[in-house]
Scaffold this active site. Sequence first.
Site, PDB file in Angstrom:
ATOM      1  N   CYS A   1       0.283   8.083   4.112  1.00  0.00           N
ATOM      2  CA  CYS A   1      -0.080   7.170   3.021  1.00  0.00           C
ATOM      3  C   CYS A   1      -1.536   7.326   2.607  1.00  0.00           C
ATOM      4  CB  CYS A   1       0.269   5.732   3.371  1.00  0.00           C
ATOM      5  SG  CYS A   1      -0.265   5.295   5.002  1.00  0.00           S
TER       6      CYS A   1
ATOM      7  N   GLU B   1       2.099  -2.556   4.460  1.00  0.00           N
ATOM      8  CA  GLU B   1       1.324  -1.321   4.333  1.00  0.00           C
ATOM      9  C   GLU B   1       2.178  -0.384   3.504  1.00  0.00           C
ATOM     10  OE1 GLU B   1       0.044   2.017   4.477  1.00  0.00           O
ATOM     11  OE2 GLU B   1       0.276   2.174   6.650  1.00  0.00           O
TER      12      GLU B   1
END
Length: 476
Positions: free
Chosen positions: A280, A246
């Site tokens: 993010c 990720e």
Amino acid sequence: MRQNYINGQWINAQGGKSWDVLNPATEEVIATLPFGGAIDAHAAIDAARQAFPAWKNTNAWQRAEVLKKTADLMRSRAKELAVDTVAESGKPMLEAIGEWTVAAQFFEWYAEEAKRSYGRVIPASRNNKRMSVIHAPMGVVGIITAWNFPVWNLCRVWAAALAAGCTIVAKPSEYTPLTAMNLMALLVEAGLPAGAANLVLGDAAAIGDALLERPEVRKIHFVGSTRVGKILLEGASKTNTKLSLELGGNAPVLIFPDVDLEAVCKSAALAKSRNCGQVCVSPQRFLVHESIYQAFCEKTAGHLQAFKIGNGQDPATQLGPLINARQRENVAKVVEQSLSQGAKLYCGGKRPSHLPKGYFYEPTLLANVEQQTAIFRQEVFGPVMGVTPFSNLDQAIELANDTEYGLASYCWTNDLRTSIKVSEALEFGIVGINEWAAHATEAPFGGWKQSGLGYECGEEGLHEYLEKKLVSIGDL
Ligand code: ADP
């Protein structure tokens, strides 16, 4: 308890090294912790390997008892647990309490989801054959996580892997280890057997190498920068270790002229400032229709300037510091470069003068942003937004997709056709239409392109830790 946790014991690191954890709001040392490396990582892998057969052979209902108890403990103690999280991450208290509470859902949800990891029976093309697919936990999973969500990043992976029947070796970020240690203590209290989960704080590269080296580690799950993601990819190309990654993002936001502009500007400023932009899925490239562009910049800058910046422990604080000096330098560099490339500063662009200590940076709005401007091209991971005008839907989509990243994207419109066209055309793993929180415990979260590999959360998150096994019976 402020030690590594290996094979059911809180222990000091081998080698006698230590690590100072700083409060990013004050730059003061809040804890000095044992800091290990390869030897500790190997001991943790040994423990996880030994614990695997027994944990794998518990059934999903038995594992659920431990996991659900962990969720209950997290919820009932969220306020106390948030104190360390605020101190080491700098985020405002309400955000930290919310993070503990929301992250608890992972333990509850995966405890239930593992009960439904059904296999399947395949109708065979030959009469003398029967085929079925069953799921099996992978084995030992290495989990390396970033500091931006010190609870949530951990829980979405720890919970899924443990629910699947895997055992884990976790390496938290060196910037937020206290939260990880507190979470591990709750799992222990909830009755997790020794060795099923192990925690190693220490030299990141050495621990990463140890995890890659050992064949018992069947998968490494990584949450962090694209830079380190690439290091792991390179290492895994030699060892064939499976990876879930990720990585970064650079989320576009398409804003069409039919929206309630006041409301969108207010919520955009809030979304951008969440966790000081260190998210993010943080909105970064605001693509705004030319007819509302000027008004959007002015109104949103007004909201950004009104935020109360300070120490997360102060209940009035809405925006905390960045995690460390390096992160603040990165943010400042992107802003300076963008300004030198012709971007126009509406607000921010500097450290707040009333806070000489701490890694603070003012929320910043840069307008006149073009496709080659730094804030358009690079992930900023700070409280900075870039604004670019567009004139029609096709141009907006082209601008949005012009990035190597593919994690989150957002669109604000009240036009049904626009929302459908945009959601189908965007090359991102997540498209939020008229919302900023386009993610959930029960829904898949993953990046396309350079943003990652694999999925977290939802049913997909559990399957990241399960192998499929075909059982084919012949000669019937
Ligand atoms: P950031 O630089 O924004 O902190 P990183 O990607 O460097 O993000 O950090 C994410 C996690 O990766 C942290 O736990 C960090 O310690 C770890 N890490 C850093 N370098 C390496 C490496 N070479 N191998 C494995 N893990 C690493």
